[in-house]
Design an enzyme around this catalytic site. Sequence first.
Site, short mmCIF file in Angstrom:
data_model
loop_
_atom_site.label_atom_id
_atom_site.label_comp_id
_atom_site.label_asym_id
_atom_site.label_seq_id
_atom_site.Cartn_x
_atom_site.Cartn_y
_atom_site.Cartn_z
N ASN A 171 -120.11 -22.73 26.44
CA ASN A 171 -120.44 -23.14 25.08
C ASN A 171 -121.15 -21.98 24.39
O ASN A 171 -121.81 -21.17 25.04
CB ASN A 171 -121.37 -24.36 25.11
CG ASN A 171 -121.68 -24.88 23.73
OD1 ASN A 171 -120.80 -24.94 22.86
ND2 ASN A 171 -122.93 -25.25 23.48
N HIS A 176 -123.94 -21.17 21.33
CA HIS A 176 -125.00 -21.87 20.61
C HIS A 176 -125.77 -20.88 19.74
O HIS A 176 -126.14 -19.80 20.22
CB HIS A 176 -125.95 -22.56 21.61
CG HIS A 176 -127.01 -23.37 20.93
ND1 HIS A 176 -126.76 -24.63 20.42
CD2 HIS A 176 -128.30 -23.09 20.64
CE1 HIS A 176 -127.86 -25.09 19.86
NE2 HIS A 176 -128.82 -24.18 19.97
N GLY A 190 -113.93 -23.85 13.26
CA GLY A 190 -113.14 -23.07 14.22
C GLY A 190 -113.23 -21.57 14.08
O GLY A 190 -112.32 -20.85 14.50
N ASN A 229 -115.25 -19.62 15.71
CA ASN A 229 -115.35 -19.04 17.06
C ASN A 229 -114.00 -19.10 17.78
O ASN A 229 -113.67 -18.20 18.56
CB ASN A 229 -116.44 -19.74 17.87
CG ASN A 229 -117.81 -19.22 17.52
OD1 ASN A 229 -118.16 -18.09 17.88
ND2 ASN A 229 -118.58 -19.99 16.77
#
Length: 218
Positions: free
Chosen positions: A122, A124, A27, A29
């Site tokens: 998202n 990545h 977590g 981010n």
Amino acid sequence: MKWGLSPFFGTLPRMSHRLGVLISGRGSNLQALIDAIEDRRLDARIALVISNRPEALGLERARRAGIETAVISHKGHATREAYDGLLVSELQSREVELVCLAGFMRLLTRAFVDAFPNRILNIHPSLLPAFPGVDAQRQAFEHGVKVTGVTVHLVTTELDAGPIVAQRPVLVAADDTVETLSARLLEEEHRIYPEAVARVLQDGWRIEGRRFVTVANS
Ligand code: GRF
């Protein structure tokens, strides 16, 4: 809810954008989003954090920030669609406007993606479309690239393949290990994710083909 001053009507309520964040683990981010909101770099509030794993460290980060959490295990559902349907109803019942995947280790079904059209992001840790999937930092390192980076993209049902909102390069140094490179990538993730979320929450963009395009005069 924030309260803003209007020259005509005195004090009026101004609704912050409502985010839902999906996690599976550490977590960091999620924490970057929490910090950006607290620092007012991001005009939003996190209405709900959902983890598919009860042991996810990110749940504690959310609780510490006073954010509602839910653990919804992906196990024991008849179908993937049934599971995603549950997630969607939890998010919709909190009037979530934008869903942020932050290390959520599940591919979303069409049922989920269609419930939030162009409203799922998202992050990545590679320059997509290079090195999709798990362990992207190691994939890039072992491939021997000299430049890798991070990507924020809209989510489709295909793995790590939706329209790219933002990317940032990270150089691979001669003395890097996977660990040192991953640490620099993560720092960049924490910078770019709140910025990209803020960008998507603003008007003035559209999707053309698979391109995220800023609209002129907006
Ligand atoms: C990050 O590297 C992110 O890019 C990837 O999964 C990792 C999650 O890390 N999708 P954290 O849980 O946000 O710390």
